[in-house]
Enzyme design. Sequence first.
Site, short mmCIF file in Angstrom:
data_model
loop_
_atom_site.label_atom_id
_atom_site.label_comp_id
_atom_site.label_asym_id
_atom_site.label_seq_id
_atom_site.Cartn_x
_atom_site.Cartn_y
_atom_site.Cartn_z
N SER A 120 0.84 -1.19 0.00
CA SER A 120 0.00 0.00 0.00
C SER A 120 0.88 1.24 0.00
O SER A 120 2.04 1.19 0.45
CB SER A 120 -0.88 0.00 1.25
OG SER A 120 -1.50 1.24 1.46
N TYR B 30 -2.41 -0.50 10.39
CA TYR B 30 -2.29 -0.75 8.95
C TYR B 30 -1.03 -0.08 8.42
O TYR B 30 -0.27 -0.67 7.64
CB TYR B 30 -3.53 -0.19 8.25
CG TYR B 30 -3.61 -0.53 6.78
CD1 TYR B 30 -4.02 -1.80 6.37
CD2 TYR B 30 -3.32 0.41 5.80
CE1 TYR B 30 -4.11 -2.11 5.02
CE2 TYR B 30 -3.41 0.12 4.46
CZ TYR B 30 -3.81 -1.15 4.07
OH TYR B 30 -3.89 -1.46 2.73
#
Length: 281
Positions: free
Chosen positions: A149, A162
């Site tokens: 990501s 995250y």
Amino acid sequence: MVEPQPARTALVTGASRGIGRAVALGLADAGLDVALLARDEERLAQVAAEVRGRGRRALVLAADVTDPTAVAAAVARAESPAADGGLDGVDLLVNNAGRIDVEVPVWEADVDEWWQVMTTNVRGPFLLARFAVPGMLARGGGRVIDLNSGSGSHDMTYSSAYNLSKTALMRLGHHLHATGHGRGLRTLELAPGVVATDMTAAMGVHADRTEWTPVERTVDVAVAFARGELDECSGWFVRVSDDTPASLRTLATEATAAAPRHLRVLPAGPSDPLSQALTGR
């Protein structure tokens, strides 16, 4: 230097829906047999039927990526002979399974949820690599794609678990590249941009978003990597909202950095005495 062959088989985690499903089907369209791993066996069976409808073999592996016993058994089953229902090995591992925590600063985070995100996003890919990579190396090499990501490459003000987990995942991919490249292992940290999935639909930060990154861009890069067309980008962080197979091939011929597209701490300025130490290795 060992050069791996193009992938014939793949194991995709989080394959029951979203990006994982799209990648699994894209690989099947490209001629690969696919092992599908997730917790929802019923959904996996549906994806397996789609893979078989494309003329490829599909293997359903219902397992939790954080359970070492379950992961070891799943990989062993995928590596078993085709006559026994396996795929004769795993040439490409796609670590896609993941989760995100609520969008709050770290001091407001739920303790259990925070650690569960870290466990899924870091322990899971570690376990898959731990059990799948030895077989790849024994067969002369293989490939690993981590669905990473943009949050793995920069600071975020929310969803700290995250943020940390994707940064750690990138380090894991870089470790695999550094230690396995000479033995035929190729790795890629692949950020899919912002794709319309169940996860992004539940995020407040994307509530008003009208433009999404087409999942086909992720599939295109995954297929090119599986075929060996991006081996010169092994170890790189790529983001499909900006990168394509063609642009990456061109960029690889022009790269001059000591460690292109790798995590580095930036120097404070031109006179920083750590400049070379931070960016030159």
